[in-house]
Design a protein around this motif. Structure first.
Motif, PDB file in Angstrom:
ATOM      1  N   ASN A 172      27.516  55.652  41.938  1.00 58.58           N
ATOM      2  CA  ASN A 172      26.310  56.457  41.827  1.00 58.58           C
ATOM      3  C   ASN A 172      25.289  56.025  42.861  1.00 58.58           C
ATOM      4  O   ASN A 172      25.453  55.007  43.540  1.00 58.58           O
TER       5      ASN A 172
ATOM      6  N   ASN B  81      24.147  61.090  41.845  1.00 58.20           N
ATOM      7  CA  ASN B  81      25.568  61.041  42.119  1.00 58.20           C
ATOM      8  C   ASN B  81      25.901  62.109  43.165  1.00 58.20           C
ATOM      9  O   ASN B  81      25.409  63.246  43.072  1.00 58.20           O
TER      10      ASN B  81
ATOM     11  N   TYR C  72      24.226  63.207  33.573  1.00 59.06           N
ATOM     12  CA  TYR C  72      25.445  62.560  34.038  1.00 59.06           C
ATOM     13  C   TYR C  72      26.706  63.183  33.454  1.00 59.06           C
ATOM     14  O   TYR C  72      27.804  62.984  33.974  1.00 59.06           O
TER      15      TYR C  72
END
Length: 355
Positions: free
Chosen positions: A323, A288, A103
């Motif tokens: 996301n 994402n 992330y």
């Protein structure tokens, strides 16, 4: 840690000017005397790295050859409630490894090599003050039975950081002296130098694990899964608390058989001492759209596993970002099946939390 040149061969160091005024900054710069040094106003403001779409093609080369040094401005603790009670001030950001689902590059731009913060003494002092204000843990909870737990590696991998900086050792030594607190970090590397840090049970390492054939696709530049499993007994014997981080759980045809085999390998490898203290966390994949686009530029094969809009839905995260997660309702069923597999093979492995 014996790092190969394929993993880390520092040729360029971007650094804030103030870095040279800190002992840790001097130490790190001294480790790479031949590296080109480039002064930058901020570790977040490096046009050659952040926001440079052209760097996607050089994703791995940049991670291998580039280091960023800065001074951490915010030293506040953030409540967590999942993996730890608190998130400690990050002393690193980014990583030499290149997991396709990470992330950090979602927020950091097109490249995220290791960034280290050199004011480690200030970070340790802030943690010490915060822990003192907490007093004893009021009662046992799912995070820990006796201590406040601080995640010290939210935005990087401290096993790799420890090959570049003594800052990780400083953290382990700090928590060894705090009667009511414990450190925690997840890792996908095996750095056996950490076996000499003498944590005395006050640092929890969470080895991230997934089926090996999937890790070969998405866990780029990390330690092989069998190596991580084989290291658990040694880290327990060295005084660490060692948990498993089953993360991310990626859904695909045959995922249950692969995880059943992984649990059997763990059960057949771990010593009784390791099994007696083993707990785990389970984290289903979060993806994402922006990261999907970045990955298509350097590792499209991974997206065949990660990008599944047919079974994913958009959801706003705790941090406010949008996301993709597995669809509500179905995610709960799949998670239930995962827990049942684990309980059938490793009934002694308590699930600390799952989401």
């Amino acid at each position: 840690m014996a790092l190969t040149r394929d993993l880390l061969d520092i040729r360029t160091i971007y650094h804030e000017p103030a870095v040279e005024g800190f002992p840790l900054g001097q130490e790190i710069l001294g480790r790479f005397p031949d590296a080109e040094r480039i002064a930058v106003p901020s570790h977040w403001n490096i046009p050659e790295l952040h926001g440079n779409a052209g760097s996607v093609a050089d994703w791995v080369r940049i991670k291998r050859s580039t280091l960023v040094l800065g001074v951490k401005k915010s030293l506040t603790m953030r409540p967590n409630g999942r993996s730890a009670h608190f998130i400690a001030p990050s002393t690193s950001n980014g990583c030499a490894m290149a997991c396709a689902y990470c992330y950090v590059p979602r927020r950091k731009g097109f490249s995220n090599p290791i960034s280290l913060f050199v004011n480690i003494d200030q970070a340790c002092a802030a943690i010490r003050r915060h822990a003192a204000r907490q007093g004893p843990l009021p009662e046992p909870d799912a995070i820990d039975p006796a201590a406040w737990v601080y995640d010290i590696g939210e935005n990087g991998d401290l096993s790799v950081d420890a090959a570049v900086s003594s800052g990780v050792r400083s953290f382990v030594e700090l928590f060894r002296t705090l009667p009511n607190a414990k450190a925690s970090f997840a890792t996908k590397a095996v750095n056996r130098d950490l076996l000499d840090y003498d944590p005395q049970g006050k640092t929890r390492i969470r080895f991230s694990l997934m089926p090996a054939r999937i890790a070969k696709v998405v866990d780029v530049r990390t330690a092989p899964i069998p190596e991580r499993i084989a290291a658990i007994d040694d880290f327990v014997a060295a005084g660490y608390e060692v948990h498993a981080n089953f993360s991310p759980v990626i859904l695909y045809e045959g995922w249950e058989d692969d995880w059943r085999a992984l649990f059997a390998e763990l059960d057949g490898t771990l010593s009784d001492a390791a099994k007696a203290q083993l707990k785990c966390e389970i984290i289903m994949l979060t993806h994402n759209a922006d990261l999907h686009d970045v990955n298509l530029g350097w590792h499209p094969r991974a997206e065949e596993l990660l990008w599944r809009p047919d079974i994913q839905e958009a959801k706003v995260s705790q941090g406010g970002g949008t996301n993709l997660r597995y669809r509500t309702g179905w995610k709960g069923r799949w998670l239930g099946r995962f827990k049942a597999l684990l309980a059938d093979t490793m009934p002694y492995c308590t699930v600390r939390y799952a989401f």
